[in-house]
Design a protein around this motif. Structure first.
Motif, PDB file in Angstrom:
ATOM      1  N   ASN A 105       0.706  -1.345   0.106  1.00 41.01           N
ATOM      2  CA  ASN A 105      -0.157  -0.120  -0.229  1.00 41.01           C
ATOM      3  C   ASN A 105       0.801   1.129   0.038  1.00 41.01           C
ATOM      4  O   ASN A 105       2.030   1.348   0.332  1.00 41.01           O
ATOM      5  CB  ASN A 105      -1.151   0.019   1.134  1.00 41.01           C
ATOM      6  CG  ASN A 105      -0.176   0.023   2.531  1.00 41.01           C
ATOM      7  OD1 ASN A 105       0.779  -0.534   2.814  1.00 41.01           O
ATOM      8  ND2 ASN A 105      -0.278   1.232   3.175  1.00 41.01           N
ATOM      9  N   TRP A 106      -0.107   2.283  -0.504  1.00 36.73           N
ATOM     10  CA  TRP A 106       0.806   3.685  -0.474  1.00 36.73           C
ATOM     11  C   TRP A 106       0.274   4.679   0.590  1.00 36.73           C
ATOM     12  O   TRP A 106      -1.065   4.404   0.796  1.00 36.73           O
ATOM     13  CB  TRP A 106       0.453   4.465  -1.738  1.00 36.73           C
ATOM     14  CG  TRP A 106       1.251   3.937  -2.877  1.00 36.73           C
ATOM     15  CD1 TRP A 106       0.880   2.634  -3.630  1.00 36.73           C
ATOM     16  CD2 TRP A 106       1.906   4.561  -3.794  1.00 36.73           C
ATOM     17  NE1 TRP A 106       1.748   2.442  -4.645  1.00 36.73           N
ATOM     18  CE2 TRP A 106       2.276   3.439  -5.006  1.00 36.73           C
ATOM     19  CE3 TRP A 106       2.687   5.753  -3.797  1.00 36.73           C
ATOM     20  CZ2 TRP A 106       3.389   3.984  -5.842  1.00 36.73           C
ATOM     21  CZ3 TRP A 106       3.841   6.119  -4.750  1.00 36.73           C
ATOM     22  CH2 TRP A 106       4.008   5.028  -5.689  1.00 36.73           C
ATOM     23  N   SER A 107       1.094   5.266   1.247  1.00 35.09           N
ATOM     24  CA  SER A 107       0.267   6.381   2.361  1.00 35.09           C
ATOM     25  C   SER A 107      -0.286   7.620   1.424  1.00 35.09           C
ATOM     26  O   SER A 107       0.032   7.762   0.338  1.00 35.09           O
ATOM     27  CB  SER A 107       1.383   6.745   3.247  1.00 35.09           C
ATOM     28  OG  SER A 107       2.318   7.672   2.363  1.00 35.09           O
ATOM     29  N   LEU A 108      -0.989   8.245   2.058  1.00 29.22           N
ATOM     30  CA  LEU A 108      -1.939   9.231   1.244  1.00 29.22           C
ATOM     31  C   LEU A 108      -0.693  10.517   0.988  1.00 29.22           C
ATOM     32  O   LEU A 108      -0.677  11.032  -0.044  1.00 29.22           O
ATOM     33  CB  LEU A 108      -2.726   9.741   2.140  1.00 29.22           C
ATOM     34  CG  LEU A 108      -4.043   9.184   2.292  1.00 29.22           C
ATOM     35  CD1 LEU A 108      -5.082   9.830   3.124  1.00 29.22           C
ATOM     36  CD2 LEU A 108      -4.865   9.240   0.914  1.00 29.22           C
ATOM     37  N   ALA A 109       0.333  10.460   1.836  1.00 29.72           N
ATOM     38  CA  ALA A 109       1.455  11.405   1.468  1.00 29.72           C
ATOM     39  C   ALA A 109       2.034  10.932   0.282  1.00 29.72           C
ATOM     40  O   ALA A 109       2.418  11.853  -0.584  1.00 29.72           O
ATOM     41  CB  ALA A 109       2.286  11.606   2.513  1.00 29.72           C
ATOM     42  N   GLU A 110       2.235   9.575   0.202  1.00 30.31           N
ATOM     43  CA  GLU A 110       3.151   9.223  -1.063  1.00 30.31           C
ATOM     44  C   GLU A 110       2.382   9.466  -2.015  1.00 30.31           C
ATOM     45  O   GLU A 110       2.929   9.724  -3.396  1.00 30.31           O
ATOM     46  CB  GLU A 110       3.503   7.851  -0.699  1.00 30.31           C
ATOM     47  CG  GLU A 110       4.445   7.262   0.337  1.00 30.31           C
ATOM     48  CD  GLU A 110       4.712   5.967   0.442  1.00 30.31           C
ATOM     49  OE1 GLU A 110       6.003   5.582   0.695  1.00 30.31           O
ATOM     50  OE2 GLU A 110       3.724   5.118   0.237  1.00 30.31           O
ATOM     51  N   VAL A 111       0.787   9.085  -2.039  1.00 25.33           N
ATOM     52  CA  VAL A 111      -0.071   9.282  -3.384  1.00 25.33           C
ATOM     53  C   VAL A 111       0.150  10.703  -3.762  1.00 25.33           C
ATOM     54  O   VAL A 111       0.243  11.252  -4.930  1.00 25.33           O
ATOM     55  CB  VAL A 111      -1.532   8.964  -3.113  1.00 25.33           C
ATOM     56  CG1 VAL A 111      -2.252   9.308  -4.120  1.00 25.33           C
ATOM     57  CG2 VAL A 111      -1.497   7.391  -2.581  1.00 25.33           C
ATOM     58  N   VAL A 112      -0.072  11.744  -2.788  1.00 22.35           N
ATOM     59  CA  VAL A 112      -0.111  13.036  -3.402  1.00 22.35           C
ATOM     60  C   VAL A 112       1.389  13.499  -4.165  1.00 22.35           C
ATOM     61  O   VAL A 112       1.362  14.191  -5.040  1.00 22.35           O
ATOM     62  CB  VAL A 112      -0.287  14.124  -1.968  1.00 22.35           C
ATOM     63  CG1 VAL A 112      -0.071  15.627  -2.353  1.00 22.35           C
ATOM     64  CG2 VAL A 112      -1.715  13.803  -1.464  1.00 22.35           C
ATOM     65  N   HIS A 113       2.419  13.065  -3.370  1.00 30.56           N
ATOM     66  CA  HIS A 113       3.613  13.308  -3.892  1.00 30.56           C
ATOM     67  C   HIS A 113       3.679  12.767  -5.470  1.00 30.56           C
ATOM     68  O   HIS A 113       4.063  13.349  -6.446  1.00 30.56           O
ATOM     69  CB  HIS A 113       5.059  12.652  -3.039  1.00 30.56           C
ATOM     70  CG  HIS A 113       6.333  13.166  -3.457  1.00 30.56           C
ATOM     71  ND1 HIS A 113       7.186  12.772  -2.506  1.00 30.56           N
ATOM     72  CD2 HIS A 113       6.703  13.744  -4.468  1.00 30.56           C
ATOM     73  CE1 HIS A 113       8.368  13.273  -3.328  1.00 30.56           C
ATOM     74  NE2 HIS A 113       8.177  14.034  -4.493  1.00 30.56           N
ATOM     75  N   ALA A 114       3.306  11.425  -5.459  1.00 31.16           N
ATOM     76  CA  ALA A 114       3.582  10.897  -6.963  1.00 31.16           C
ATOM     77  C   ALA A 114       2.672  11.705  -7.812  1.00 31.16           C
ATOM     78  O   ALA A 114       2.930  11.692  -9.139  1.00 31.16           O
ATOM     79  CB  ALA A 114       2.843   9.274  -6.723  1.00 31.16           C
ATOM     80  N   ILE A 115       1.459  11.917  -7.645  1.00 34.13           N
ATOM     81  CA  ILE A 115       0.487  12.656  -8.526  1.00 34.13           C
ATOM     82  C   ILE A 115       1.228  14.061  -8.803  1.00 34.13           C
ATOM     83  O   ILE A 115       0.895  14.538 -10.172  1.00 34.13           O
ATOM     84  CB  ILE A 115      -0.881  13.060  -7.761  1.00 34.13           C
ATOM     85  CG1 ILE A 115      -1.760  11.695  -7.591  1.00 34.13           C
ATOM     86  CG2 ILE A 115      -1.753  14.138  -8.454  1.00 34.13           C
ATOM     87  CD1 ILE A 115      -3.221  11.747  -6.922  1.00 34.13           C
ATOM     88  N   VAL A 116       1.746  14.893  -7.762  1.00 37.17           N
ATOM     89  CA  VAL A 116       2.515  15.851  -8.173  1.00 37.17           C
ATOM     90  C   VAL A 116       3.278  15.723  -9.329  1.00 37.17           C
ATOM     91  O   VAL A 116       3.594  16.451 -10.399  1.00 37.17           O
ATOM     92  CB  VAL A 116       3.092  16.644  -7.043  1.00 37.17           C
ATOM     93  CG1 VAL A 116       3.866  17.679  -7.331  1.00 37.17           C
ATOM     94  CG2 VAL A 116       2.065  17.096  -5.963  1.00 37.17           C
ATOM     95  N   ILE A 117       4.228  14.586  -9.184  1.00 35.60           N
ATOM     96  CA  ILE A 117       5.401  14.423 -10.140  1.00 35.60           C
ATOM     97  C   ILE A 117       4.721  13.891 -11.361  1.00 35.60           C
ATOM     98  O   ILE A 117       5.342  14.453 -12.602  1.00 35.60           O
ATOM     99  CB  ILE A 117       6.217  13.140  -9.482  1.00 35.60           C
ATOM    100  CG1 ILE A 117       6.935  13.646  -8.301  1.00 35.60           C
ATOM    101  CG2 ILE A 117       6.823  12.816 -10.608  1.00 35.60           C
ATOM    102  CD1 ILE A 117       7.787  12.512  -7.772  1.00 35.60           C
ATOM    103  N   LEU A 118       3.723  13.275 -11.522  1.00 40.36           N
ATOM    104  CA  LEU A 118       3.140  12.661 -12.719  1.00 40.36           C
ATOM    105  C   LEU A 118       2.523  13.755 -13.382  1.00 40.36           C
ATOM    106  O   LEU A 118       2.812  13.891 -14.726  1.00 40.36           O
ATOM    107  CB  LEU A 118       1.734  11.887 -12.249  1.00 40.36           C
ATOM    108  CG  LEU A 118       2.304  10.315 -11.829  1.00 40.36           C
ATOM    109  CD1 LEU A 118       1.008   9.563 -11.483  1.00 40.36           C
ATOM    110  CD2 LEU A 118       2.744   9.574 -12.965  1.00 40.36           C
ATOM    111  N   THR A 119       1.698  14.702 -12.933  1.00 38.96           N
ATOM    112  CA  THR A 119       0.951  15.913 -13.467  1.00 38.96           C
ATOM    113  C   THR A 119       2.268  17.018 -13.928  1.00 38.96           C
ATOM    114  O   THR A 119       1.954  17.535 -14.757  1.00 38.96           O
ATOM    115  CB  THR A 119       0.088  16.352 -12.599  1.00 38.96           C
ATOM    116  OG1 THR A 119       0.712  16.855 -11.452  1.00 38.96           O
ATOM    117  CG2 THR A 119      -1.097  15.716 -12.461  1.00 38.96           C
ATOM    118  N   HIS A 120       3.308  17.117 -13.191  1.00 38.56           N
ATOM    119  CA  HIS A 120       4.218  17.847 -13.482  1.00 38.56           C
ATOM    120  C   HIS A 120       4.886  17.283 -14.780  1.00 38.56           C
ATOM    121  O   HIS A 120       5.188  18.168 -15.663  1.00 38.56           O
ATOM    122  CB  HIS A 120       5.267  18.048 -12.563  1.00 38.56           C
ATOM    123  CG  HIS A 120       6.487  18.827 -12.698  1.00 38.56           C
ATOM    124  ND1 HIS A 120       6.432  20.256 -12.612  1.00 38.56           N
ATOM    125  CD2 HIS A 120       7.739  18.384 -13.246  1.00 38.56           C
ATOM    126  CE1 HIS A 120       7.697  20.789 -12.956  1.00 38.56           C
ATOM    127  NE2 HIS A 120       8.406  19.537 -13.288  1.00 38.56           N
TER     128      HIS A 120
END
Length: 388
Positions: A105-120
Motif C-alpha cells: 500500500n501507499w500512504s496518502l502522503a506518497e500518493v499526493v507526492h506521486a500525483i504532483v510528479i505525474l502531472t508535472h
C-alpha cells in the motif's frame, strides 16, 4: 523558458523540490514515476533525462527494461498515471483507495507526492513537444542536423522567418490567421461591452465551445509505432485523450464547475496537509503563469493581453470538462481562431503529435518569446488536476 525568468525560477524550484527535496517518496521512485509520466506521451527527451537521474540515485537497472520489471507497489500506480495523462475526469476515489490498501500500500502522503510528479511531467511533455525540443534533439541523435540549424529561437528570426509553402506555410486563404491589430480591437470591444449574460446563456456558450472543440482536428501526423525503448514504459497505448463532449457517460461524469471546488479554497490546503510546503511552491508557479505578461503583442506595446491569455487558459480547461461559471465562453471564439484552437488542443491533449513546424504555423505575428509564453499556459493546464 529562459525568455521568462520569473516563471523559470518557479519551475526550477518546484522541480527540484519534488525530485530532490524533502518528501515521502524514495528518490529512485521519484525519477521512475517521471519516466512513467513521460512515457504516456512518448517523450524521449524527458525519459532519457530521468533514466540518467534514476541510475545516479542508485536505481535498479533492471527496472529500465520496462514496467514488467517493477515492484508491485510502483506498478500499481500506472492506472492513475494513464488516467491523469489523458482523461483525468475518470479518476475516482476508488483508484486512490486501491493504492492505499493491501500489502503493497501507499500512504496518502506518497500518493499526493506521486500525483504532483505525474502531472508535472505530463504537462512538461506539452512544453517539450510544442516548442520542438524533443524533435530537435532526436534529429541531433540521428546525426541529421545540429541545434544551431534547427532552433531559430530568437525573437528576430521568429518574426522574419519565411516558411516554404511545402513545409506547411501560413494558414489557408479560407481560414486566414487573425492579425494582431484585429485581435487588439476585438479585446477592446469585449472590454467595453456592458451587457451581462444570464447564467443559462453562459452555460449554453460553454456547451457550444465544448461541442465545437470535439469537431476540431488535431495538428501533426497520426501516431506512429512506438520505439521499443519507449514502449517498454507504456501500457495500454491505445488509451488516449477522448473529447470530453464525447465521453461515454455524461451523467456519471458531469462538467466540473471550478466554483464548487477550487485550488484557492480547497486544493492548496489539502496538498500542503499531506506534502508539506509543496502547496506553496505550486501556488507561486500557478500565479506566475496566470499573470505572466509584458503588455506586448508582436511589435505593439502597452497592450492588455489578459483577455487573450484567459481565453487560452479557459479553453484548455474546457477540453477537460472544467467550467468557470462567471466566464463568457463566447470570448474564446472571438479571440482564438480555429487554427490556433487546433494547436492548443494538440499541445494540451496530444503533445506527442506536435512538431516545430506546427509551432511555426500559428501566431505568426507574435515574437518567439510571446509564443513560448502561451505554450507555457498550455503546459500548465495540461495537468488539469490543479483545479480539482
Amino acid at each position: 523558458m529562459g525568455y521568462h525568468p520569473s516563471y523559470l525560477d518557479q519551475f526550477i524550484k518546484i522541480q527540484n523540490f519534488i525530485l530532490r527535496g524533502d518528501g515521502p517518496l524514495p528518490f529512485v521512485y521519484r525519477h521512475y514515476i517521471a519516466i512513467m509520466a513521460a512515457g504516456r506521451h512518448k517523450c524521449s527527451y524527458l525519459i532519457n533525462l530521468q533514466k540518467q537521474e534514476f541510475l545516479l540515485q542508485g536505481g535498479n537497472p533492471d527496472w529500465l527494461n520496462g514496467l514488467d520489471h517493477l515492484p508491485k507497489k510502483l506498478r500499481n500506480l500506472y492506472e492513475i498515471n494513464k488516467l491523469l495523462a489523458h482523461r483525468p475526469w475518470l479518476l475516482k476515489t476508488s483508484h486512490l483507495e486501491e493504492l492505499t490498501r493491501g500489502n503493497q500500500n501507499w500512504s496518502l502522503a506518497e500518493v499526493v507526492h506521486a500525483i504532483v510528479i505525474l502531472t508535472h511531467f505530463h504537462s512538461l511533455c506539452s512544453f517539450v513537444f510544442s516548442c520542438g525540443v524533443n524533435q530537435e534533439l532526436n534529429q541531433i541523435d540521428d546525426n541529421t542536423t545540429d541545434l544551431g540549424e534547427t532552433t531559430n529561437f530568437t525573437d528576430e528570426t521568429s518574426e522574419s522567418k519565411q516558411v516554404d509553402p511545402n513545409e506547411g506555410g501560413p494558414p489557408s486563404p479560407t481560414e486566414p490567421e487573425v492579425a494582431i491589430t484585429t485581435l487588439v480591437q476585438r479585446m477592446k470591444t469585449l472590454s467595453e461591452q456592458t451587457e451581462e449574460c444570464t447564467p443559462v446563456e453562459l452555460a449554453k456558450r460553454f456547451e457550444n465551445i465544448e461541442t465545437q472543440s470535439a469537431e476540431i482536428a488535431v495538428v501533426g501526423s497520426e501516431p506512429q509505432e512506438t520505439p521499443a525503448d519507449i514502449g517498454c514504459f507504456v501500457d495500454d497505448s491505445t488509451f488516449i485523450y477522448q473529447d470530453f463532449a464525447k465521453r461515454s457517460d455524461p451523467h456519471s461524469t458531469p462538467i466540473f464547475r471550478v466554483q464548487d471546488y477550487s485550488w484557492d479554497d480547497h486544493g492548496y490546503s489539502l496538498v500542503n496537509r499531506y506534502y508539506n510546503d509543496v502547496g506553496n511552491l505550486l501556488d507561486d508557479k500557478f500565479r506566475t503563469a496566470y499573470h505572466l505578461t509584458y503588455y506586448t503583442m508582436g511589435g505593439r506595446t502597452e497592450i492588455d493581453t489578459s483577455r487573450f491569455r484567459r481565453a487560452i487558459w479557459n479553453y484548455i480547461q474546457s477540453l477537460f470538462g472544467i467550467r468557470h461559471d462567471d466566464y463568457d465562453y463566447a470570448e474564446v471564439n472571438a479571440l482564438l481562431e480555429r487554427a490556433l484552437k487546433a494547436f492548443i488542443k494538440s499541445a494540451a491533449c496530444y503533445p506527442e503529435r506536435v512538431t516545430k513546424k506546427e509551432y511555426d504555423k500559428v501566431m505568426r505575428e507574435f515574437k518567439h518569446s510571446e509564443k513560448v509564453c502561451y505554450v507555457m499556459i498550455a503546459k500548465f493546464n495540461a495537468g488539469p488536476w490543479v483545479d480539482v
